[in-house]
Design a protein around this motif. Sequence first.
Motif: not given
Lengths: 119, 115
Positions: A30-32, A53, A70, A73, A96
């Motif tokens: 979820q977090s990148y 992100s 998003k 992607k 990541e």
Amino acid sequence: AQKITQTQPGMFVQEKEAVTLDCTYDTSDQSYGLFWYKQPSSGEMIFLIYQGSYDEQNATEGRYSLNFQKARKSANLVISASQLGDSAMYFCAMREAPPGGTSYGKLTFGQGTILTVHP
Amino acid sequence: DAGVTQSPTHLIKTRGQQVTLRCSPKSGHDTVSWYQQALGQGPQFIFQYYEEEERQRGNFPDRFSGHQFPNYSSELNVNALLLGDSALYLCASSLDRTGFLETQYFGPGTRLLVL
């Protein structure tokens, strides 16, 4: 599977025109963070722009902007008003975040796109 | 504000030899990462050092080792060099801050040629 895909081995643009360099990524985190770097023939990797992100706004840095979609992607780099000095290899990279949100993490790079700016 | 520096800029070695590459991080940074970039490819992550310890490693054999000093500078050592180790070796520094995906800033690289 490729985590970062740059489908354009080479791109040509006329001086003063805009150009878009494509980048798609694959992650289940979820977090990148997504980064673009420029590498001239000298070899040094120059940081251009970053998109988190969770950032709702597309990142901009001078003539560089990042078109972040998003759901698709994708994180395409847009260079406006191209200059001869923009001729270089451009890399898209992703970082990541491990669970817990710590800041360390390797960069995973794409294969790069060679941009040539014609006068 | 000094950026990331690396030495030497170029190096020629023969197979089986050992090599040491050096990196000084950007002022204020405490984390150093090393990458190998073969000709025509994107950089590949070798390992990352923080607080003088290796805390993350990529898919590289044990012939690749490193060290980080108290002043945050770092060395990359490669033993028993192979022809395939010929590449541009890039050092990147960043500041470790929990909860943030910090930008890594790169040095000019060391071009290693193994004959």
